[in-house]
Design a protein around this motif. Structure first.
Motif, mmCIF file in Angstrom:
data_model
loop_
_atom_site.group_PDB
_atom_site.id
_atom_site.type_symbol
_atom_site.label_atom_id
_atom_site.label_comp_id
_atom_site.label_asym_id
_atom_site.label_seq_id
_atom_site.Cartn_x
_atom_site.Cartn_y
_atom_site.Cartn_z
ATOM 1 N N ASP A 48 0.836 -1.199 0.000
ATOM 2 C CA ASP A 48 0.000 0.000 0.000
ATOM 3 C C ASP A 48 0.872 1.252 0.000
ATOM 4 O OD1 ASP A 48 -2.180 -1.776 0.365
ATOM 5 O OD2 ASP A 48 -1.788 -1.789 2.529
ATOM 6 N N GLY A 49 0.596 2.174 -0.909
ATOM 7 C CA GLY A 49 1.310 3.430 -0.962
ATOM 8 C C GLY A 49 0.578 4.535 -0.223
ATOM 9 N N HIS A 50 1.343 5.407 0.438
ATOM 10 C CA HIS A 50 0.770 6.530 1.187
ATOM 11 C C HIS A 50 1.568 7.794 0.887
ATOM 12 C CE1 HIS A 50 -1.737 3.824 3.616
ATOM 13 N NE2 HIS A 50 -0.697 3.027 3.633
ATOM 14 N N PRO A 51 0.903 8.947 0.819
ATOM 15 C CA PRO A 51 1.630 10.201 0.600
ATOM 16 C C PRO A 51 2.668 10.429 1.689
ATOM 17 C CG PRO A 51 -0.743 10.518 0.392
ATOM 18 C CD PRO A 51 -0.549 9.143 0.941
ATOM 19 N N ALA A 52 3.837 10.917 1.276
ATOM 20 C CA ALA A 52 4.925 11.087 2.240
ATOM 21 C C ALA A 52 5.841 12.218 1.803
ATOM 22 C CB ALA A 52 5.725 9.793 2.370
ATOM 23 N N HIS A 53 6.512 12.784 2.777
ATOM 24 C CA HIS A 53 7.567 13.753 2.504
ATOM 25 C C HIS A 53 8.883 13.015 2.300
ATOM 26 C CE1 HIS A 53 10.730 16.707 3.432
ATOM 27 N NE2 HIS A 53 9.891 17.605 2.985
ATOM 28 N N GLY A 54 9.126 12.004 3.136
ATOM 29 C CA GLY A 54 10.305 11.164 2.966
ATOM 30 C C GLY A 54 11.513 11.559 3.786
ATOM 31 N N GLY A 55 11.412 12.567 4.625
ATOM 32 C CA GLY A 55 12.556 12.955 5.447
ATOM 33 C C GLY A 55 12.147 13.918 6.535
ATOM 34 N N TYR A 56 12.912 13.956 7.611
ATOM 35 C CA TYR A 56 12.644 14.888 8.701
ATOM 36 C C TYR A 56 13.656 16.023 8.730
ATOM 37 C CZ TYR A 56 16.551 12.472 10.969
ATOM 38 O OH TYR A 56 17.786 11.944 11.238
ATOM 39 N N TRP A 57 14.795 15.843 8.051
ATOM 40 C CA TRP A 57 15.906 16.775 8.197
ATOM 41 C C TRP A 57 15.610 18.138 7.592
ATOM 42 C CZ3 TRP A 57 16.164 11.746 6.648
ATOM 43 C CH2 TRP A 57 16.002 11.492 5.287
ATOM 44 N N TRP A 58 14.924 18.175 6.427
ATOM 45 C CA TRP A 58 14.648 19.490 5.838
ATOM 46 C C TRP A 58 13.542 20.242 6.583
ATOM 47 C CZ3 TRP A 58 18.877 20.428 4.014
ATOM 48 C CH2 TRP A 58 19.558 19.604 3.134
#
Length: 396
Positions: A48-58
Motif C-alpha cells: 500500500d502506498g501513502h503520501p509522504a515527505h520522505g525525510g525529517y531533516w529538511w
C-alpha cells in the motif's frame, strides 16, 4: 520448532543490499520483496502506498534556520524587528513541536508531499478471531549524520564507562532542536541578549546538523530495522507450520519510519477504523540485532509516551517461557512506529535491543550492515514474539 535462522539471515542480507531511503524506489523494491516472501508462506499481502515527505531533516532544519536567522536579525534592529524575530522564532518552535509531538506535519504539507511510502500488510493466524495482534517492523533505512558518529560515545566509554552504566535514558537531543527557537523567541521578546544569542547559536548548530544528515547517504539498516522485518517473516513461517487459534495476527512492515513514522500513520488511517481498541494489541519490533533484547518503558522525542504495562508484562512472560532474557527499565528519547499506537489509544509495546552502552548497535551509521547483526538476538526476538502471540491467543 525454532524460528528459521537461515530465513532470518538471508532476508537481512538480501534487503541490506538495497538502498532503502524513506519513500524511495528502493523502499518500494524492498516492500515488494517482503510481500513475495509472505506469499510463499501462503498469505495474501498488500503493498500500500501513502503520501509522504520522505525525510525529517529538511522540515526541522529549515525551522531551525529560520529561528537562527531571526535571532541574528533581532540583534541589528529596534523593538519592531525584535518583535518580528520573536514571532518568526515562535512559529519555528511551534512547527518543530508539531512535527515531533502532534504529527500533523503542517510544515511538510506546505512543502507538499510529492512522494509515496510503501507498507506491506498481511493477515495471518485465525482470521475469524475477535482479538488481533498487530506485529510491526519497518523496512526503510536512515541517513547517516555526524550526530550519530560512534567515536564520541566510544571515547566516553573508554575514559568513563560508569557514565553508561548509570544511564537509563538516552540523551534527549530533540529538546535542543526545540529549545533553540524557543530561546530566540523568548530572548527577542524580552530583549535579553544572552538568551537570544544562545538560542541563535543552538538553532544554527541544529540547522547545520540536519543539513549534514540530509546530504549524507542512506545506511544499510541491517539492525535498524531489517532485524525486525526478519522477525515478521520468521513469524509468518511459524504460523504456517503451527497455526494459532483465537487470534488474528496482522503482519506489517512499514515504510517511512525514518521520516517520523509516515508509513505507520498511513497504516493507522487505513486500519484503525477496522481494529477496535478493546480487542487489539500492537507490538512493534525495532532494531533487535544488538546483543541484548530490551522492552522499554517509554519513548518520545519531546513528550514521553508510556507503553501499556499489561502488554509489556505479557511480552516479558513470553520471554521467560522461552528462556530469553529481556531487559526492562530503559527509556528512549527517540521515536518509533510504536508511538502511533500509543498516541491513538491502543495497547502498545516496543521490543528493541541494546549493546553494553544501552544504545542500539551501529545506530544510523554505515557500519549497520548484515555482518554486524547479532543473529542470535534476532532469533530470540522471533521466539518471544511468537510466544507472545500464543499467550494472547490462549489467555486473551
Amino acid at each position: 520448532m525454532e524460528p528459521d535462522r537461515e530465513l532470518i539471515e538471508s532476508a537481512i542480507r538480501h534487503l541490506a543490499s538495497i538502498e532503502r531511503g524513506s519513500a524511495s524506489e528502493g523502499e518500494r523494491e524492498a516492500a515488494e520483496w517482503i510481500a513475495a516472501r509472505l506469499r510463499e508462506e501462503g498469505l495474501e499481502p498488500s503493498v500500500d502506498g501513502h503520501p509522504a515527505h520522505g525525510g525529517y531533516w529538511w522540515p526541522l532544519g529549515v525551522a531551525c534556520a529560520v529561528a537562527g536567522a531571526a535571532g541574528l536579525a533581532a540583534g541589528r534592529g529596534g523593538r519592531r524587528r525584535r518583535a518580528l524575530a520573536a514571532l518568526a522564532a515562535g512559529a519555528s518552535a511551534a512547527a518543530i513541536w508539531d512535527d515531533l509531538v502532534i504529527w500533523r506535519h503542517w510544515t511538510r504539507r506546505l512543502a507538499g508531499r510529492r512522494r509515496r511510502t510503501w507498507n506491506v500488510v498481511a493477515e495471518a493466524g485465525d482470521r475469524s478471531a475477535a482479538r488481533t495482534l498487530v506485529v510491526v517492523a519497518h523496512h526503510d533505512a536512515a541517513h547517516a549524520g555526524a550526530i550519530f558518529d560512534p567515536r564520541l560515545p566510544d571515547a566516553i566509554d573508554a575514559a568513563a564507562p560508569w557514565v553508561f552504566q548509570k544511564l537509563d535514558t538516552s540523551p534527549p537531543l530533540m529538546w535542543l532542536v526545540f529549545g533553540g527557537p524557543l530561546l530566540v523567541a523568548a530572548g527577542a521578546a524580552s530583549g535579553r541578549r544572552r538568551l537570544r544569542r544562545a538560542g541563535t547559536a543552538l538553532s544554527l548548530a541544529c540547522a547545520a546538523a540536519f543539513a549534514d544528515i540530509g546530504l549524507r547517504g542512506v545506511v544499510p539498516g541491517a539492525n535498524d530495522n531489517l532485524s525486525g522485518v526478519a522477525v515478521v517473516l520468521a513469524l509468518s513461517r511459524r504460523l504456517r507450520e503451527e497455526p494459532v487459534d483465537g487470534l488474528r495476527v496482522l503482519l506489517v512492515s512499514t515504510g517511512g519510519e525514518e521520516a517520523f513514522e509516515e508509513g505507520m500513520q498511513g497504516f493507522a488511517r487505513d486500519w484503525w477504523p477496522r481494529l477496535p481498541r478493546e480487542t487489539t494489541d500492537v507490538l512493534v519490533v525495532d532494531t533487535v540485532g544488538s546483543p541484548h533484547l530490551t522492552l522499554p518503558e517509554r519513548e518520545g522525542m519531546l513528550r514521553p509516551y508510556r507503553y501499556d504495562p499489561g502488554l509489556k508484562d505479557t511480552v516479558e512472560r513470553a520471554a521467560r517461557e522461552v528462556g530469553v532474557e529481556i531487559r526492562r527499565g530503559l527509556k528512549f528519547s527517540f521515536g518509533s512506529d510504536a508511538l502511533i499506537g500509543v498516541r491513538d489509544g491502543y495497547r502498545t509495546a516496543l521490543m528493541g535491543s541494546v549493546n553494553h552502552r544501552k544504545e542500539p548497535s551501529n545506530y544510523h551509521w554505515p557500519t549497520d550492515h548484515a555482518d554486524n547483526v547479532v543473529y542470535e538476538t534476532v532469533v530470540d526476538a522471533a521466539k518471544v514474539v511468537e510466544r507472545t502471540a500464543r499467550i494472547l491467543a490462549r489467555d486473551g
